[in-house]
Design a protein around this motif. Structure first.
Motif, PDB file in Angstrom:
ATOM      1  N   ASP A  91      34.631  89.349  72.718  1.00 41.79           N
ATOM      2  CA  ASP A  91      33.415  90.042  73.146  1.00 41.79           C
ATOM      3  C   ASP A  91      32.582  90.562  71.978  1.00 41.79           C
ATOM      4  N   HIS A  92      33.237  90.769  70.829  1.00 42.03           N
ATOM      5  CA  HIS A  92      32.568  91.363  69.678  1.00 42.03           C
ATOM      6  C   HIS A  92      33.041  90.629  68.422  1.00 42.03           C
ATOM      7  N   PRO A  93      32.168  90.445  67.449  1.00 37.90           N
ATOM      8  CA  PRO A  93      32.599  89.703  66.260  1.00 37.90           C
ATOM      9  C   PRO A  93      33.748  90.369  65.506  1.00 37.90           C
ATOM     10  N   GLU A  94      33.777  91.699  65.491  1.00 38.33           N
ATOM     11  CA  GLU A  94      34.887  92.376  64.800  1.00 38.33           C
ATOM     12  C   GLU A  94      36.197  92.168  65.547  1.00 38.33           C
ATOM     13  N   THR A  95      36.113  92.147  66.861  1.00 37.71           N
ATOM     14  CA  THR A  95      37.320  91.864  67.653  1.00 37.71           C
ATOM     15  C   THR A  95      37.818  90.458  67.377  1.00 37.71           C
ATOM     16  N   TRP A  99      31.555  85.810  70.731  1.00 39.58           N
ATOM     17  CA  TRP A  99      31.469  85.499  69.302  1.00 39.58           C
ATOM     18  C   TRP A  99      32.673  84.653  68.903  1.00 39.58           C
ATOM     19  N   GLY A 122      39.756  92.217  74.512  1.00 37.86           N
ATOM     20  CA  GLY A 122      38.432  91.652  74.258  1.00 37.86           C
ATOM     21  C   GLY A 122      38.454  90.193  73.866  1.00 37.86           C
ATOM     22  N   TRP A 130      20.554  84.444  70.223  1.00 31.61           N
ATOM     23  CA  TRP A 130      21.138  85.543  71.003  1.00 31.61           C
ATOM     24  C   TRP A 130      21.013  85.240  72.490  1.00 31.61           C
TER      25      TRP A 130
END
Length: 791
Positions: A125-129, A55, A81, A49
């Motif tokens: 910016d985010h793994p789901e994005t 991501w 993102g 981290w």
């Protein structure tokens, strides 16, 4: 389970430093990572981290074989993102990489050759994005018919076509039949010894098949790439071979090694599956493109597509012997399905071919071993490395030959067993102990598990367990034996070495050693071994192992059962050079030469002259440091026409006995007990040796009765631990283990590599026991219920 039982004292271990409780060579030393792992506090690669990190996600092909017409990344780039979307055009250096042959694209170029092949990358910016954006990438494929059979890929007839002279062999004549420009053959190894047309009193022929096994490590692929101020990149990654990763990454990024620095992250198992690159280059590309740290971590399904597997194999053996059981000849045709890219297939073919007839003395040998490209998932290193598959073949043949001769299977094996001084099929003479017959005799002498016949049925003891499928009706017990051998370290002329840097200094008022190697600790206990060797050679308690990174020379791969041998040898040699400096300095302090001066208990001591000078006084404020590149004795490339040559530096030998209960009506198997005998040369850490034997046995048992990646037209049907089954603690039976310590005079402390051999002999023993219980020939593993019931 029995404790290790030494039967011969190896040479080379300083006896005064190997007593119980010292944590040196031969002790049950505690692992420094053990408590953290038990408590769940150990930091694995997936725990990496950094603030403000991105991501990374991989877009993979759903097709085993297809041409890429176009890739549309517009919708993905427009996703809020998203920081980067990359394709093959964004790879700045070489577009392909490979462990032995550079044939695998970093990102698919114009063709995908297996399901799950990486096509594009996304950073967000985010793994789901990132996952959402990846789903918006549109790839237009022209789907082609995959090639999924190794024999067909080479244009060789199937076994049935071999037997049927009227059968027509289907030619792969279509335009895309060659998966690579050089064709579909990765390697053909030939071994020819003795009479090319031998005859025998008794001949048995068998055809065998081994399915595709997964390493099934618990920690999925993961890593964190951090862009550096000098334009390079720092990669923290779970791997097995830092320097070969670095070489391939440098090639793809068009950067020098000084700008690509790797540090080993916590590894949650490996077994060969981390020798090849997975997300390494991808994370670095995204980090350099965005200027941000990028983390990539696969889920379980993606992990099945992100690493190589064990090669499936088809084999045909012919064994000829005299009426009294003396082997006259062995002929074998062995085919390894290498999948879409070469990975370590050339070396797997080398192992499968050179050791493909087992640890037996055979005067006439005719072996052809092939590795082929197909559109199945890439296959490469897995524990046992080519020898696992062939052991199912040659040990099945030994049982078939024993049955044909009316001879006890153990007796037949002992009659033909290798021993010290025996030639191998490559003409190499075994110049260290080879106690094959003794391993089998010791197994045979072990007591059998008791069987309750008082009418009381405990469902937990039945095949099928508490599912209440049987109360003993149709249950038959069988006993089977198998013996195997495996090369240790790299072979066939490979310049195999490891580098160790050892530093001795005073820290906090105590003499302390630091060991720095790039040898990957993947759970096998290498860090502990490095500490044990330093304690033994330098006579200190405090030993720190430096984080594994590329700031020191290469240590080679954590594979081939080689690290204790090769990196252990390097650490031992570096410690010896440091020790020589210390002793020279101590002699200057006392003002004379002292013949028996040595290090022990944190001091420089002499029994003859009653000298005991604390190390802290000898060292003072100065640190002593030595770096050694240690090579084992050289091997040589084998002759391409005859397969002759000094191919392997060392062999490890193991044997197993399996006891099974089989419900012959339902096709259910329960392994009641496993027993193992193994020669380890010298048990550096006896408790760890037992753990290695137990773990290898579990993987062999798994391949025998449950583990297989199921493929249909090149597509994986079971990429999860719900559907890909591995043995649990409930499947593993009690084990009897007897460890022999016959020193190899060529190896540090006389040791032998331990980890792979038990994986090779355990599975064939289980298969032999099931055959004994059912009377069925059973020529394919893993054995399934329908194989046992005829359904």
């Amino acid at each position: 389970m029995s404790t290790p039982t030494p039967t011969r004292t190896p040479t080379g271990a300083p006896e005064h430093l190997t007593g119980p409780g010292r944590g040196g060579v031969g002790d049950d030393a505690q692992r420094p990572d053990g408590v953290l792992k038990v408590r769940g506090e150990f930091a694995y690669g997936s725990d990496l981290w950094m603030e403000d990190m991105l991501w990374g996600v991989t877009v993979r092909s759903p097709h085993p074989y297809a041409r890429i017409r176009s890739i549309d990344i517009g919708a993905a780039l427009a996703t809020p993102g998203v920081r980067a979307v990359l394709t093959a055009d964004d790879v700045p250096g070489e577009k392909v990489y490979g462990l032995e042959l550079a044939d695998q694209p970093v990102l698919a170029l114009d063709v995908v050759r297996h399901q799950g092949e990486p096509v594009a990358l996304v950073a967000a910016d985010h793994p789901e994005t990132a996952r959402l954006a990846a789903s918006r990438i549109h790839v237009d494929y022209e789907v082609w018919e995959p090639i999924t059979d190794a024999r067909a890929a080479l244009g060789h007839p199937t076994w049935n076509q071999v037997h049927d002279s009227a059968a027509e062999v289907t030619e792969l004549s279509r335009e895309n039949a060659h998966l690579h420009p050089q064709g579909n053959l990765v390697r053909h190894l030939k071994i020819r010894t003795g009479d090319p047309a031998p005859t025998a009193d008794v001949v048995v022929v068998g055809e065998y098949e081994v399915g595709m096994q997964d390493q099934a490590f618990l920690g999925p692929e993961s890593g964190l790439a951090v862009p550096a101020e000098d334009g390079g990149v720092e990669l923290y990654v779970a791997t097995q071979w830092l320097h070969v990763d670095q070489r391939q990454i440098c090639s793809a990024l068009a950067l020098p090694p000084a700008k690509v620095r790797l540090t080993l992250a916590g590894v949650g198992g490996a077994f060969g599956g981390r020798e090849d690159l997975s997300m390494h280059v991808h994370a670095c590309l995204l980090a350099l493109h965005t200027g941000k740290p990028v983390k990539m971590s696969y889920n379980r399904e993606e992990s099945f597509f992100g690493h190589v597997h064990r090669h499936p194999a088809t084999m045909r053996y012919e064994h000829g012997a005299t009426h009294d059981g003396q082997l006259i000849y062995v002929k074998a045709s062995i085919y390894f399905d290498g999948g879409a890219y070469a990975s370590s297939t050339p070396a797997v073919v080398g192992n499968g071919g050179t050791m493909g007839i087992g640890p037996y003395v055979v005067p006439n040998v005719h072996v052809d071993c092939y590795g082929a490209y197909t559109n199945n998932p890439p296959c490469g290193a897995m524990r046992g490395f080519g020898s696992v598959q062939t052991a199912f073949g040659y040990e099945s043949q030994m049982d078939a030959l024993a049955a044909e001769l009316g001879m006890d299977p153990v007796e037949l094996r002992c009659r033909n067993a290798m021993e010290e001084g025996s030639p191998t099929p490559t003409g190499q003479v075994i110049d260290s102990p080879a106690p094959v017959a003794e391993l089998l005799r010791r197994l045979e002498a072990m007591p059998m598990p008791t069987r309750v016949d008082d009418g009381e049925v405990d469902l937990r003891d039945m095949p099928g367990g508490v599912s209440n499928t049987t109360h003993g009706e149709g249950v038959r017990r069988g006993v089977g034996y198998a013996v195997a051998y495996k090369n240790v370290a790299f072979s066939e002329g490979y310049d195999d070495y490891s580098t160790a840097r050892v530093r001795l200094e005073v820290v906090g008022g105590e003499a302390s050693a630091t060991v720095h190697t790039a040898a990957a600790e993947v759970g096998q206990g290498l860090v502990t071994v490095e500490q044990q060797i330093a304690r033994t050679e330098l006579g200190v308690k405090q030993v720190t192992v430096h984080p594994k990174d590329t700031a020191v020379g290469s240590a080679g791969s954590t594979s081939a059962s080689r690290q204790t041998y090769v990196t252990g040898g390097a650490v031992k040699a570096a410690c010896e050079k440091v020790r020589a400096q210390v002793l020279a300095r101590a002699e200057r302090l006392v003002g004379r030469t002292v013949p028996d001066l040595r290090l022990a208990g944190g001091a420089v001591v002499s029994d003859a002259e009653d000298i005991a000078v604390p190390l802290v006084d000898v060292l003072g404020d100065e640190a002593l440091e030595e770096t050694v590149e240690w090579h084992h004795r050289p091997t040589e490339a084998i002759d391409p026409e005859t397969g002759q040559g000094f191919a392997h530096v060392q062999y490890a030998f193991s044997a197993h006995r399996a006891v099974v209960d089989v419900d012959t009506e339902l096709g259910l198997v329960k392994v009641v007990e496993m027993a193992c005998t193994q020669d380890v040369g010298k048990a550096i850490n006896p408790q760890a040796v037992l753990g290695q034997i137990q773990g290898g046995t579990a993987q062999g048992l798994g391949l025998a009765v449950m583990e297989e990646i199921l493929l249909k037209d090149g597509k994986v049907r079971n990429p999860s631990f719900t559907d890909y089954l591995i043995p649990t603690i409930l499947d593993m039976p009690p084990m009897r283990i007897e460890v022999l310590e016959y020193a190899d005079p060529h190896a540090p402390y006389g040791l032998r590599g331990v980890g792979e051999a038990p994986n090779i002999s355990s599975g064939p023993a289980v298969l032999a026991a099931i055959r004994a219980a059912t009377g069925l020939p059973l020529t394919r593993v893993p054995v399934r219920p329908e194989h046992l019931t005829g359904l």
